[in-house]
Design a protein around this motif. Structure first.
Motif, PDB file in Angstrom:
ATOM      1  N   TYR A  25      25.712  -7.258-125.303  1.00 20.84           N
ATOM      2  CA  TYR A  25      25.533  -6.740-123.946  1.00 20.84           C
ATOM      3  C   TYR A  25      26.629  -5.735-123.616  1.00 20.84           C
ATOM      4  O   TYR A  25      27.802  -5.996-123.848  1.00 20.84           O
ATOM      5  CB  TYR A  25      25.616  -7.887-122.941  1.00 20.84           C
ATOM      6  N   TYR A  73      19.350  -7.370-112.589  1.00 20.41           N
ATOM      7  CA  TYR A  73      20.039  -8.044-113.698  1.00 20.41           C
ATOM      8  C   TYR A  73      21.232  -8.861-113.189  1.00 20.41           C
ATOM      9  O   TYR A  73      22.324  -8.741-113.712  1.00 20.41           O
ATOM     10  CB  TYR A  73      20.557  -7.015-114.712  1.00 20.41           C
ATOM     11  N   ILE A  85      23.862 -18.731-114.558  1.00 17.32           N
ATOM     12  CA  ILE A  85      25.188 -18.150-114.428  1.00 17.32           C
ATOM     13  C   ILE A  85      25.054 -16.720-113.923  1.00 17.32           C
ATOM     14  O   ILE A  85      24.159 -15.986-114.305  1.00 17.32           O
ATOM     15  CB  ILE A  85      25.982 -18.195-115.757  1.00 17.32           C
ATOM     16  N   LYS A  86      25.978 -16.363-113.038  1.00 17.31           N
ATOM     17  CA  LYS A  86      25.879 -15.057-112.390  1.00 17.31           C
ATOM     18  C   LYS A  86      26.860 -14.082-113.013  1.00 17.31           C
ATOM     19  O   LYS A  86      27.946 -14.453-113.430  1.00 17.31           O
ATOM     20  CB  LYS A  86      26.153 -15.213-110.900  1.00 17.31           C
ATOM     21  N   ILE A  87      26.433 -12.811-113.057  1.00 18.13           N
ATOM     22  CA  ILE A  87      27.278 -11.770-113.622  1.00 18.13           C
ATOM     23  C   ILE A  87      28.102 -11.161-112.503  1.00 18.13           C
ATOM     24  O   ILE A  87      27.575 -10.819-111.435  1.00 18.13           O
ATOM     25  CB  ILE A  87      26.398 -10.701-114.304  1.00 18.13           C
ATOM     26  N   ILE A  88      29.424 -11.054-112.731  1.00 25.88           N
ATOM     27  CA  ILE A  88      30.304 -10.523-111.688  1.00 25.88           C
ATOM     28  C   ILE A  88      29.961  -9.066-111.401  1.00 25.88           C
ATOM     29  O   ILE A  88      29.936  -8.631-110.262  1.00 25.88           O
ATOM     30  CB  ILE A  88      31.783 -10.627-112.135  1.00 25.88           C
ATOM     31  N   ASN A  89      29.707  -8.323-112.466  1.00 29.08           N
ATOM     32  CA  ASN A  89      29.480  -6.883-112.321  1.00 29.08           C
ATOM     33  C   ASN A  89      28.112  -6.486-112.869  1.00 29.08           C
ATOM     34  O   ASN A  89      28.017  -5.824-113.902  1.00 29.08           O
ATOM     35  CB  ASN A  89      30.582  -6.105-113.042  1.00 29.08           C
ATOM     36  N   MET A 147      21.823 -14.716-115.685  1.00 28.01           N
ATOM     37  CA  MET A 147      21.251 -14.967-117.001  1.00 28.01           C
ATOM     38  C   MET A 147      20.108 -15.975-116.845  1.00 28.01           C
ATOM     39  O   MET A 147      20.173 -16.887-116.028  1.00 28.01           O
ATOM     40  CB  MET A 147      22.319 -15.522-117.945  1.00 28.01           C
ATOM     41  N   LEU A 159      24.536  -4.655-113.558  1.00 27.40           N
ATOM     42  CA  LEU A 159      24.139  -3.243-113.530  1.00 27.40           C
ATOM     43  C   LEU A 159      23.349  -2.920-112.285  1.00 27.40           C
ATOM     44  O   LEU A 159      23.472  -1.852-111.714  1.00 27.40           O
ATOM     45  CB  LEU A 159      23.270  -2.929-114.742  1.00 27.40           C
ATOM     46  N   ILE A 198      35.266 -15.434-119.308  1.00 24.35           N
ATOM     47  CA  ILE A 198      33.994 -15.556-120.026  1.00 24.35           C
ATOM     48  C   ILE A 198      33.185 -14.286-119.810  1.00 24.35           C
ATOM     49  O   ILE A 198      33.058 -13.794-118.686  1.00 24.35           O
ATOM     50  CB  ILE A 198      33.219 -16.809-119.550  1.00 24.35           C
ATOM     51  N   TYR A 201      20.277 -19.765-120.842  1.00 22.67           N
ATOM     52  CA  TYR A 201      21.699 -20.091-120.679  1.00 22.67           C
ATOM     53  C   TYR A 201      21.831 -20.982-119.461  1.00 22.67           C
ATOM     54  O   TYR A 201      21.505 -20.562-118.352  1.00 22.67           O
ATOM     55  CB  TYR A 201      22.505 -18.805-120.475  1.00 22.67           C
ATOM     56  N   GLY A 256      18.053 -10.823-121.461  1.00 21.46           N
ATOM     57  CA  GLY A 256      18.554 -12.139-121.068  1.00 21.46           C
ATOM     58  C   GLY A 256      18.769 -12.264-119.569  1.00 21.46           C
ATOM     59  O   GLY A 256      19.081 -13.333-119.078  1.00 21.46           O
ATOM     60  N   PHE A 257      18.600 -11.134-118.871  1.00 23.14           N
ATOM     61  CA  PHE A 257      18.880 -11.141-117.426  1.00 23.14           C
ATOM     62  C   PHE A 257      17.650 -11.540-116.615  1.00 23.14           C
ATOM     63  O   PHE A 257      16.525 -11.299-117.038  1.00 23.14           O
ATOM     64  CB  PHE A 257      19.258  -9.742-116.942  1.00 23.14           C
ATOM     65  N   ILE A 313      35.839  -3.488-116.932  1.00 23.55           N
ATOM     66  CA  ILE A 313      34.673  -4.050-116.266  1.00 23.55           C
ATOM     67  C   ILE A 313      33.517  -3.046-116.299  1.00 23.55           C
ATOM     68  O   ILE A 313      32.361  -3.401-116.206  1.00 23.55           O
ATOM     69  CB  ILE A 313      35.054  -4.491-114.846  1.00 23.55           C
ATOM     70  N   ILE A 346      31.643 -23.789-115.550  1.00 24.96           N
ATOM     71  CA  ILE A 346      31.951 -22.505-116.151  1.00 24.96           C
ATOM     72  C   ILE A 346      33.247 -21.929-115.590  1.00 24.96           C
ATOM     73  O   ILE A 346      34.024 -21.306-116.298  1.00 24.96           O
ATOM     74  CB  ILE A 346      30.752 -21.533-115.978  1.00 24.96           C
ATOM     75  N   GLU A 347      33.506 -22.198-114.330  1.00 21.83           N
ATOM     76  CA  GLU A 347      34.740 -21.708-113.718  1.00 21.83           C
ATOM     77  C   GLU A 347      35.959 -22.373-114.360  1.00 21.83           C
ATOM     78  O   GLU A 347      37.047 -21.815-114.365  1.00 21.83           O
ATOM     79  CB  GLU A 347      34.749 -21.974-112.197  1.00 21.83           C
ATOM     80  N   PHE A 357      30.145  -7.020-119.335  1.00 27.68           N
ATOM     81  CA  PHE A 357      29.684  -7.892-118.254  1.00 27.68           C
ATOM     82  C   PHE A 357      30.559  -9.144-118.217  1.00 27.68           C
ATOM     83  O   PHE A 357      30.716  -9.827-119.238  1.00 27.68           O
ATOM     84  CB  PHE A 357      28.234  -8.323-118.492  1.00 27.68           C
ATOM     85  N   TYR A 358      31.099  -9.419-117.060  1.00 29.30           N
ATOM     86  CA  TYR A 358      31.947 -10.601-116.905  1.00 29.30           C
ATOM     87  C   TYR A 358      31.198 -11.686-116.136  1.00 29.30           C
ATOM     88  O   TYR A 358      30.513 -11.413-115.158  1.00 29.30           O
ATOM     89  CB  TYR A 358      33.238 -10.245-116.167  1.00 29.30           C
ATOM     90  N   ILE A 359      31.364 -12.936-116.614  1.00 29.80           N
ATOM     91  CA  ILE A 359      30.821 -14.095-115.897  1.00 29.80           C
ATOM     92  C   ILE A 359      31.945 -14.709-115.080  1.00 29.80           C
ATOM     93  O   ILE A 359      31.795 -15.023-113.906  1.00 29.80           O
ATOM     94  CB  ILE A 359      30.252 -15.136-116.891  1.00 29.80           C
ATOM     95  N   THR A 360      33.101 -14.888-115.726  1.00 29.44           N
ATOM     96  CA  THR A 360      34.341 -15.221-115.028  1.00 29.44           C
ATOM     97  C   THR A 360      35.397 -14.315-115.654  1.00 29.44           C
ATOM     98  O   THR A 360      35.078 -13.503-116.514  1.00 29.44           O
ATOM     99  CB  THR A 360      34.750 -16.695-115.237  1.00 29.44           C
TER     100      THR A 360
END
Lengths: 329, 806
Positions: free
Chosen positions: A195, B558, B548-552, B561, B554, A165, B593, B525-526, A155, B600-601, A159-162
């Motif tokens: 990315y 950001y 769509i959201k980024i889990i992690n 998307m 920076l 993904i 996006y 893209g963010f 991680i 997406i989930e 970058f993770y979306i899920t």
């Protein structure tokens, strides 16, 4: 009568020759050739001539008339030319004044590089492939022989979306998608945005461009890879460019190599740009790993292939590929 | 991985310089990062003995020494070092004689210091390029005072006496070669690369026979998590005498960048560097119940590691535990509770192999990447573990540091597999594009300790990376020579290279815009929540909901998307405006996006659309210039039939100056002035012109059929028409009526004047058109045109209440 005509001719030509503007010429035309002009009057007076004399005088008058007319035209042209010449003198401009133009824009420097590279490979018979930027982890990793515990999947790097993904961390998933949907021969390059979870600094950016290449067919060899990259390097960096392969390791290729090019600044003698080594790291490459072929539905017993990828790298040289992506921001 | 030439020399006779060796090994796969080559830098520096120290008459901080430098020679040397004190004598010191040189090219000559002659220099460790850790007892600052045992070496070259002729190469080892994270592995690569015999100094380890016992001195071992621990060997040493390590060992450790601690810890580190197998040593008395259990940690279990930090553990982590508590995080670091103390009498040497993926994850989570974990994470060979523990015991005996107990406890649930690969000579030749005989391949493989029996390749235990023919091919190629690969060109079936329709369209658009004076930019893209806010995008709009959201992410900037290209372009315009750039015209071709189905989930990828974004501000730019530009874009890509329809509901745009470009009901783009409310958020007070065009839709509608039209053979007939209409009438309505009524006779209808005045009336305007009629097959007659004109006028009057101006 002939003498009379000759006299008219003489005086007319004299007048025309001496004329110094167009008005005199026009006056002369009226005086000699006009309705009541001297020559016209002679024609009219021909009624009293004998039938033998008439045609002789008639043609003589016409000859003289033509002569006068031609001279008038000639003189007129002279005046015209003289007039234009006078005008040219007055119409001089300063040719060093700036030109009037539609301002041109420009494409981004990276687009320029990518376009150059695309052209070279299109010339070698490559298609330009493309794929999603938001990608399944399977395509970004698993199919490319990067199993779940591989460091690249951390991680911290991706970058993770899920869980399944990601934002693609390389353009290689495009290769996997192409191999799944196309039959060999496959010859593609895929330029695109990738990315990585890198903070912005002088050589890093979370978004940057990559170009990957893939060739799959029967009997593709590592020599072909070297030859292809050599041709690319020569076209891109100059005909004198040399290429050097060093052993390396990537999960998706075996054997793998790192390709260096002779320094295009010093030609290999050693300088500041190549850190006195004479060589500059260009890209990573290798023969597509049999596991990758298998994962994408291609039988490694029948087919082989090579792949190469250029990316933004910390130690690579700025002029080829290490331009910081976001320098306009 | 750092290795000194001195140590590597134990494995192969090195007859080349460090630089040459580095170049050779780089070409066989062990890439050199740096070379620290000290040999030859220090010249004419000898061991000397200080005979007397007197004060300097002209300087308080300087002293005058007399130094015996051997062969009856005594030098007068001045120094300002704090540890050379007036009245003392007898110190053994390094002396740089006149005419000597030091690392970095410094040359020492005879000179005068404050009026008194100084013939040379007494040296500090730093001046000799020595890591102070090598000599922990010596003072780091000041002159390097040597152990008195060196008195016998007075006059001898310091380089020989202290072994400073050390060249250290730092290698970048690829993750598939953990065996090369050892001197033995690098020594093997060195031997093969230099084509010298591998001296195999640790051959005895392969022949040792140690009895495997259930228990040793009461110690038992159990592996409760065999999926994470492949082998665990313990050996015990009694009557430990803890003390400093010998100088040769310290020097080798230092060369590899490891500090000396004490003989026991040093032995574990030495074995790790030498053989690549991490070792650990416990105090046997700290192990409760004398039972070692290799198990998963319990939730919320804690351990204080050797560095004094408390570490929280979880159930995914492997620990070495006794019957009560964890005593080490497996493969990462030992615990303080089992640390060897000065009064430790009996120790346990651990040599174990853990699953690399687990060690790597654990090290990341606890934030401790150690020399041990970085080796484990690459996957070590269980067969090597036994050699390592026996080597450690051997070193104990060599150093006289304790009494080894006979036997070992070796728990080895999963035996390391022996891989067998058929030797496919033809296939390897074809894959590489070379032509080697079987014998040549076998020769290369044998040098690498890879056996070939009956055309079957059997890699040695330490080469777990060799699994299939491609791996064998790489080994062959490494020592055949990557540089000998001949360059060939792909001789496969001819393929047609080229761009697809979308790529061609993008390139054409880019060309047109550049020639129209626009410059391309790249945007990320963010976007962030704040970006959406600045663009007046509410949380329940689709722009926000479909992002769509980024889990992690920076950072806060950001987090998701982009679903619209407006924020990123506005930011660029803002930057340009802040830099006082006038007349800015930019374009960007990038993706948005959209998680349209909110699936997406469930594993559905978002929709990605490529968007052309144009952003401009400055003089001479207005809506119609933008519209013309976008129409040119549509024209060159072959989109000819579309409507430009007024759009009043788009919050990001000026409600009276915005239009959608539509094909049927499909909106393919939006053009207009940015809503000033939004522009203000970006501190732009000028009018900002903006266009968003969906390139994927353009690709769908583009008909790039090129049709030939001959040069007209007959003259055109031109008629002007001017009319007064209500202000509310749109020119587009007039144009439509003209086109409809003029039918095929019309070549062009061109608006040439819009005029307003009080005379006409306040809510009125005058519109003037130039019409051009022509047909390809004949000259049109006035009568024909008159009929058409009449129809047009009647229709304008009827539908728009137009009043014809005469």
């Amino acid at each position: 009568m002939k003498e009379q005509i000759e006299k008219i001719r003489q005086s007319a030509l004299e007048e025309i020759k001496n004329a110094n503007d167009e008005k005199v010429l026009n006056d002369a035309r009226v005086k000699y050739l006009g309705k009541k002009g001297e020559l016209t009057l002679i024609l009219r007076g021909m009624g009293g001539l004998s039938s033998e004399e008439r045609p002789v005088i008639g043609s003589l008058v016409n000859e003289v008339r033509d002569e006068i007319e031609n001279l008038i035209e000639e003189r007129k042209k002279e005046f015209k030319v003289a007039e234009i010449k006078r005008k040219l003198e007055t119409e001089k401009i300063d040719v060093t004044m700036p030109g009037k133009k539609i301002e041109l824009g420009s494409v981004h420097p990276i687009t320029q590089i990518i376009n150059d590279i695309k052209e070279i490979f299109i010339g070698m018979g490559y298609q330009i492939a493309d794929g999603p930027e938001v990608e399944f982890a399977t395509y970004n990793f698993d199919k490319l022989n990067t199993p779940p515990d591989h460091p690249a999947r951390d991680i911290q790097d991706t970058f993770y979306i899920t869980d399944d993904i990601v934002l693609r961390s390389q353009t290689s998933p495009v290769q996997a998608r192409v191999m799944e949907t196309q039959k060999p021969p496959i010859k593609i390059i895929c330029p695109g945005v990738v990315y990585r979870s890198d903070s912005v600094d002088a050589t890093h950016s979370p978004v940057f461009h990559q170009i990957e290449g893939l060739v799959v067919d029967k009997n593709i060899s590592m020599g072909d890879l070297k030859g292809t990259l050599e041709m690319f390097a020569k076209k891109c960096l100059g005909e004198k460019t040399q290429i050097r392969f060093r052993p390396h390791h990537f999960p998706f290729t075996e054997p793998s190599a790192e390709a260096d090019v002779s320094c295009f600044v010093c030609g290999g003698k050693g300088c500041r740009v190549c850190k006195e080594e004479g060589w500059i790291e260009l890209l990573g490459c290798g023969m597509v790993h049999p596991n990758v072929l298998r994962n994408c539905g291609i039988d490694p017993e029948i087919y082989s292939g090579f792949a190469f990828g250029m990316r933004n790298r910390k130690n690579s040289n700025g002029e080829i590929w290490n331009r910081r992506y976001a320098f306009i921001i | 991985m750092k290795a000194s030439l001195e140590w590597l020399n134990e494995y192969a006779d090195i007859d080349v310089s460090a630089k040459e060796l580095g170049d050779i090994l780089t070409m066989t796969g062990s890439k050199v990062e740096t070379i620290d080559d000290k040999s030859g830098e220090i010249k004419n520096v000898v061991v000397g003995k200080i005979l007397e120290v007197k004060s300097h008459i002209n300087a308080d901080k300087l002293v005058v020494t007399k130094v015996d430098v051997g062969n009856g020679e005594v030098l007068q040397i001045i120094t300002g070092a704090s540890n050379i004190i007036v009245g003392t004598s007898g110190q053994i010191v390094p002396v740089a004689k006149p005419g000597s040189s030091l690392p970095g090219g410094k040359e020492i000559k005879t000179g005068k210091l404050r009026g008194i002659e100084s013939c040379g220099m007494l040296c500090s460790m730093g001046e000799l390029g020595i890591d102070p850790a090598t000599y922990p007892d010596a003072e780091e600052d000041g002159i390097f005072i040597l152990d008195s045992k060196y008195e016998k070496n007075i006059g001898e070259d310091i380089v020989d006496v202290l072994g400073l002729r050390e060249s250290i190469i730092d290698f970048e080892i690829t993750p598939n070669r953990p065996d090369c994270l050892s001197i033995e592995g690098l020594g093997r690569e060195t031997a093969v690369s230099l084509n010298k015999p591998f001296k195999n100094p640790r051959k005895n380890l392969d022949e040792m026979k140690i009895e495997n016992k259930k228990e040793l001195e009461g110690l038992t071992v159990e592996i409760s998590a065999p999926d994470l621990c492949y082998r665990y060997i313990a050996r015990v040493v009694k009557n430990i005498k803890i003390g400093p390590s010998p100088e040769w060992m310290v020097r080798r450790l230092n060369a590899c960048g490891v500090r000396s601690i004490n003989n026991i810890v040093d032995i574990t580190n030495y074995v790790m560097l030498e053989l690549g197998q991490p070792m650990h040593a416990f105090d046997i008395n700290s192990i409760d119940g004398k039972h070692i259990n290799v198990r998963r940690a319990k939730a919320n279990e804690e351990i204080i590691t050797l560095d004094g930090q408390k570490r929280k553990l979880n159930e995914n982590m492997l620990v070495i535990a006794d019957s009560k508590k964890p005593v080490a995080i497996a493969g990462v670091m030992g615990g303080e509770n089992s640390e060897i103390e000065n009064d430790t009498k009996t120790i346990v040497f651990e040599s174990a192999v853990f699953y690399g993926g687990s060690v790597r994850k654990t090290a990341k989570v606890v934030g401790l990447r150690t020399e041990a974990s970085s080796r484990y994470e690459k996957g070590l060979a269980p067969e090597n573990a036994l050699r390592a523990v026996n080597r450690a015991v051997e070193l104990i005996e060599l150093l006289g540091a304790g009494e080894p107990v006979d036997g070992m406890v070796d728990v080895y649930p999963t035996k390391q597999k022996i891989v067998k690969i058929p030797l496919e000579v033809d296939r390897i030749n074809r894959l590489l594009g070379i032509n080697l005989s079987k014998e040549e391949m076998v020769t290369i493989l044998n040098k690498l300790n890879i056996k070939v029996e009956n055309d079957i390749v059997i890699p040695p235990f330490f080469r777990q990376d060799i699994e299939q023919t491609a791996d064998v091919a790489e080994e062959v190629l490494r020592f055949y020579g990557y540089d000998k690969l001949e360059t060939t060109l792909v001789s496969a079936d001819t393929t047609l290279g080229g761009k697809n329709k979308k790529q061609t369209i993008e390139d054409n658009i880019s060309d047109l815009l550049v020639h129209s004076g626009l410059s391309e930019i790249y945007t990320y893209g963010f976007v962030s929540e704040n970006d959406l806010r600045k663009c007046n995008i509410s949380k329940d709009s689709n722009y926000a909901k479909q992002a769509i959201k980024i889990i992690n992410p920076l950072s806060e900037d950001y987090t998701m998307m982009k679903t619209t290209s407006v924020p990123s372009m506005m930011q660029m315009l803002e930057n340009n405006n802040n830099y006082k750039n006038k007349n800015v015209k930019l374009f960007d071709i990038s993706r948005i996006y959209k998680n349209i189905n909110q699936n997406i989930e469930e594993g559905e990828l978002p929709e990605e659309d490529t968007i052309l974004t144009i952003g401009m501000y400055g003089e001479d730019i207005d809506f119609y210039i933008l519209k013309g530009l976008v129409e040119n874009v549509l024209n060159i890509v072959g989109v000819t039939k579309y409507d430009v329809v007024k759009e009043t509901e788009n919050d990001m745009y000026h409600p009276g100056r915005c239009a959608n470009i539509k094909i049927g009901k499909d909106v393919i783009g939006t053009i207009g002035e940015v809503n000033p409310l939004l522009a203000t958020n970006y501190d732009i007070s000028q009018r900002v012109l903006f266009a968003e065009v969906n390139i994927d839709k353009i690709v769908k509608y583009a008909r790039n059929v090129k049709k030939y039209t001959p040069i007209p053979k007959f003259p055109a007939v031109e008629r002007d028409i001017a009319m007064i209409v209500d202000e509310t009438v749109e020119v587009g309505q007039i144009q439509k009526i003209i086109e409809k009524k003029a039918k095929k006779l019309l070549e062009e209808a061109k608006l040439f004047d819009v005029y307003r005045s009080e005379k006409i009336g306040n809510d009125k305007k005058s519109i003037a058109y130039a019409l051009k009629f022509r047909v390809p097959d004949r000259t049109l007659t006035d009568d024909e045109i008159n009929v058409v004109m009449k129809e047009i006028i009647e229709e304008l009057e009827k539908q728009l209440n137009a009043e014809l101006r005469k």
